[in-house]
Write a protein that holds these residues in place. Structure first.
Motif, short mmCIF file in Angstrom:
data_model
loop_
_atom_site.label_atom_id
_atom_site.label_comp_id
_atom_site.label_asym_id
_atom_site.label_seq_id
_atom_site.Cartn_x
_atom_site.Cartn_y
_atom_site.Cartn_z
N SER A 149 -10.47 1.14 2.44
CA SER A 149 -9.49 0.19 1.95
C SER A 149 -8.42 0.17 2.91
O SER A 149 -8.07 1.14 3.86
N ASP A 150 -7.76 -0.82 2.89
CA ASP A 150 -6.26 -1.00 3.88
C ASP A 150 -5.56 -1.99 2.99
O ASP A 150 -6.13 -2.99 2.09
N ILE A 151 -4.45 -2.16 3.30
CA ILE A 151 -3.43 -2.94 2.56
C ILE A 151 -3.80 -4.56 3.36
O ILE A 151 -3.37 -5.56 2.63
N SER A 152 -4.30 -4.43 4.38
CA SER A 152 -4.38 -5.84 5.21
C SER A 152 -5.56 -6.41 5.16
O SER A 152 -6.70 -5.72 5.52
N VAL B 123 -8.18 9.91 7.37
CA VAL B 123 -7.43 8.63 7.73
C VAL B 123 -6.35 9.02 8.76
O VAL B 123 -6.00 10.16 9.08
N ASN B 124 -6.04 7.94 9.63
CA ASN B 124 -5.01 8.13 10.72
C ASN B 124 -3.95 7.11 10.21
O ASN B 124 -4.09 6.03 10.44
N PRO B 125 -2.88 7.56 9.53
CA PRO B 125 -1.82 6.52 9.21
C PRO B 125 -1.06 6.31 10.11
O PRO B 125 -1.05 6.65 11.25
N ARG C 172 8.14 2.45 10.14
CA ARG C 172 8.52 2.58 9.01
C ARG C 172 7.35 1.54 8.26
O ARG C 172 7.24 0.39 8.74
N ILE C 173 6.59 2.04 7.26
CA ILE C 173 5.65 1.21 6.53
C ILE C 173 6.25 0.39 5.49
O ILE C 173 6.79 1.07 4.58
N GLU C 174 6.24 -1.03 5.66
CA GLU C 174 6.78 -1.73 4.52
C GLU C 174 5.64 -2.49 4.12
O GLU C 174 5.09 -3.50 4.86
N VAL C 175 5.27 -2.21 2.98
CA VAL C 175 3.97 -2.77 2.59
C VAL C 175 4.09 -4.30 2.16
O VAL C 175 5.28 -4.56 1.62
N ARG C 176 3.28 -5.09 2.54
CA ARG C 176 3.52 -6.58 2.41
C ARG C 176 3.68 -6.88 1.02
O ARG C 176 3.23 -6.60 0.17
N GLY D 239 -0.43 -7.06 7.92
CA GLY D 239 -0.40 -6.50 6.39
C GLY D 239 1.06 -5.68 6.41
O GLY D 239 1.22 -5.08 5.36
N PHE D 240 1.50 -5.13 7.40
CA PHE D 240 2.73 -4.31 7.24
C PHE D 240 3.76 -4.72 8.29
O PHE D 240 3.42 -4.92 9.18
N ARG D 241 4.94 -4.03 7.89
CA ARG D 241 5.97 -4.46 8.84
C ARG D 241 6.26 -3.39 9.99
O ARG D 241 6.44 -2.24 9.16
N CYS E 68 -8.12 2.17 6.51
CA CYS E 68 -9.13 2.06 7.43
C CYS E 68 -9.11 1.13 8.61
O CYS E 68 -9.79 1.53 9.61
N GLY E 69 -8.28 0.22 8.53
CA GLY E 69 -8.00 -0.55 9.83
C GLY E 69 -9.30 -1.31 10.13
O GLY E 69 -10.02 -1.76 9.13
N SER E 70 -9.68 -0.95 11.44
CA SER E 70 -10.75 -1.70 11.86
C SER E 70 -12.16 -1.14 11.44
O SER E 70 -13.22 -1.45 12.00
N GLY E 71 -12.01 0.06 10.65
CA GLY E 71 -13.06 0.75 10.34
C GLY E 71 -13.84 1.67 11.23
O GLY E 71 -14.95 2.15 11.09
N THR E 72 -13.10 2.18 12.25
CA THR E 72 -13.83 3.24 13.18
C THR E 72 -14.47 4.57 12.31
O THR E 72 -15.64 4.88 12.62
N PHE E 73 -13.69 5.25 11.55
CA PHE E 73 -14.28 6.30 10.99
C PHE E 73 -15.63 5.90 10.11
O PHE E 73 -16.44 6.54 9.95
N LEU F 47 -6.32 -2.69 -0.77
CA LEU F 47 -5.36 -1.76 -1.58
C LEU F 47 -4.38 -1.28 -1.06
O LEU F 47 -4.35 -0.56 0.34
N ASP F 48 -3.07 -0.88 -1.66
CA ASP F 48 -1.92 -0.28 -1.37
C ASP F 48 -2.71 1.28 -1.27
O ASP F 48 -3.03 1.80 -2.37
N ALA F 49 -2.38 2.33 -0.09
CA ALA F 49 -3.07 3.50 -0.13
C ALA F 49 -2.29 4.41 -1.14
O ALA F 49 -2.90 5.26 -1.91
N ARG F 50 -1.19 3.98 -1.84
CA ARG F 50 -0.59 4.61 -2.79
C ARG F 50 -1.11 4.48 -3.97
O ARG F 50 -1.03 5.49 -5.04
N GLU G 257 9.56 7.88 1.46
CA GLU G 257 8.75 7.62 0.16
C GLU G 257 7.44 7.22 -0.04
O GLU G 257 6.60 7.61 -0.96
N PHE G 258 6.84 6.71 1.22
CA PHE G 258 5.53 6.38 1.12
C PHE G 258 4.63 7.39 1.33
O PHE G 258 3.92 7.63 0.62
N PHE G 259 5.05 8.52 2.05
CA PHE G 259 4.33 9.58 2.25
C PHE G 259 4.36 10.65 1.02
O PHE G 259 3.40 11.30 0.61
#
Ligand SMILES: C[S@@+](CC[C@H](N)C(=O)[O-])C[C@H]1O[C@@H](n2cnc3c(N)ncnc32)[C@H](O)[C@@H]1O
Length: 437
Positions: free
Chosen positions: A270-273, A314-316, A321-325, A347-349, A207-212, A297-300, A359-361
């Protein structure tokens, strides 16, 4: 008195804006105050009195602005444009004490320099003001009191007076943004395209900053998007401010009524960050709604936040490349470069490359298939290969523009026993390369 208005909007949302304006005319205005006209690429024409134009400013979640048409005429060169601007009775609308900005948009215009054309419109307005009022407005391109827009086609020049001021996607409450926030009006338009209605569970797992979520909460709580901001028409001489006070008071009553009948919004994020979640919380607090549960939460690992069918939107991140913290795609602990540098702020690199982490998707697609039975999921992305990455076949895809970036809104129907899957390795179907829906 009746005027012609034009409401620009993000491309791809014109039909959604038509239906929103029709609802505004029906539910917020007396009969005859607004009549919705044709949609054209990038906006919608409508006709209305002052209350109609003001209601569009106050209630439209999708329009970027509301422009009042002043004049339209064929042109051949900059001189014709100057004459058109000079002939208009600008002093009826604003005084020379107001500051001015002029913008030009052109499609297929034969003119060589739009900058020069902009100057000629400005000169026409200023010369007219000097003739009639003895003084000319000064120019302020950052915080003008009055904005004039000129629209050039191959043959015609149309002059508009802006009634919005700051663009309408600036609702006045979002100060905390992430690196890639969605514009509020694009998020609101997407929500309308999803068919979501208040009372149905809504979930944004990145959700990031929660616009939706914020746009949905405002719909659920009947909060007019323009209730807490000012508008350009407030500076115009002719604006009927009594009509404005009436519209605003009705919008305040609607908000108070919706809030007193407090119910569970069923809107979740939710968001990883945790940094992004803090930004979302601060925004929600400013916007006046506190009851949107947010979880780190990690979206996975996502699960449906409410019982029954719902809408996931969602807009991923894309193009990175998403590397979760602290975790790699298999969930093993692994510090990222940023964490090692101690400057982890989102929260992600991000590693700029054009291949999203497959793998993430895959894992995200599995989570949808296994746990979100009967939900409908909507992904906004510029990556046309996303369905393949998720290993899901889309039920629909809608072209949309996020600023200049061409995107697709993919819909996946996760109906029990009939989830349409497709192997990740399958080459893109021809329709994936289509521009048309
Ligand atoms: C493009 S942004 C979303 C922007 C959001 N719609 C907004 O309006 O601010 C993508 C979001 O995905 C989050 N993210 C990245 N990897 C994630 C993961 N594995 N699980 C959950 N969220 C993740 C980022 O923290 C970021 O907030």
């Amino acid at each position: 008195m009746s005027f012609d208005f034009f409401a620009p909007c993000p491309r791809g949302l014109e039909a959604a804006l038509v239906s929103e304006l029709i609802e505004t005319a029906k539910n917020r205005l007396p009969p005859g105050a607004m009549s919705v006209g044709a949609e054209v690429p990038g906006g919608v024409h409508f006709r209305g009195n002052w209350a109609g134009g003001m209601a569009a400013n106050l209630h439209s979640r999708i329009a970027s602005r509301v422009l009042l048409k002043i004049a339209q005429r064929p042109y051949r060169d900059e001189h014709d444009i100057y004459e058109l601007a000079r002939e208009q009775r600008w002093d009826q609308w604003f005084t020379a004490n107001e500051t001015l900005r002029v913008d030009i948009t052109a499609i297929k215009s034969p003119l060589r320099s739009l900058e020069f054309a902009t100057l000629r419109v400005k000169d026409g307005i200023c010369d007219r003001m000097r003739d009639k009022a003895g003084a000319r407005p000064s120019i302020d391109t950052t915080y003008p009191d009055v904005r004039v827009f000129a629209f050039l086609t191959a043959t015609d020049c149309t002059l508009y007076l802006d009634t919005s001021g700051e663009p309408l996607f600036k609702r006045g409450w979002r100060l905390d943004k992430g690196a890639a926030p969605l514009r509020e009006n694009l998020a609101a338009g997407i929500l309308r395209l999803t068919g979501w209605t208040a009372g149905t569970p809504l979930y944004d797992p990145m959700c990031g900053s929660g616009t939706f979520l914020a746009e949905a909460a405002q719909v659920a709580l009947d909060i007019a998007p323009g209730l807490d901001r000012s508008f350009g028409f407030e500076r115009l001489k002719q604006a009927e401010m009594a009509a404005w006070r009436h519209l605003k008071s009705e919008a305040n009553t609607a908000r108070n009524t919706a809030q007193s009948g407090k119910r569970d919004l069923l809107i979740f994020g939710s968001d990883i960050s945790d940094v992004m979640l803090d930004k979302a919380r601060a925004n929600f607090k400013r916007a006046g709604f506190g009851n949107v549960p947010l979880k780190q939460l990690d979206a996975r690992n996502m699960t449906p936040p409410a019982s029954g069918a719902g809408v996931l939107v969602v807009n991923p991140p894309y193009g990175e490349r998403i590397e979760v913290r602290g975790r790699n795609a298999r969930g093993e602990a692994r510090p990222t470069a940023r964490e090692m540098r101690g400057d982890d702020d989102d929260g992600f690199r991000r590693i700029q490359d054009d291949t999203p982490d497959p793998e993430f998707f895959h894992a995200l697609g599995d989570a949808l298939k296994q746990r979100f039975t009967d939900w409908r999921a909507f992904f906004l992305t510029s990556d046309r290969k996303l369905p393949g990455q998720l290993r899901l076949r889309e039920a629909a895809k809608t072209p949309l523009y996020n600023g200049a970036l061409e995107c697709r809104l993919f819909r996946f129907d996760l109906i029990a026993g009939s989830v349409r899957q497709r192997p990740a390795s399958k080459p893109a179907a021809p329709e994936d390369q289509d521009d048309a829906q």
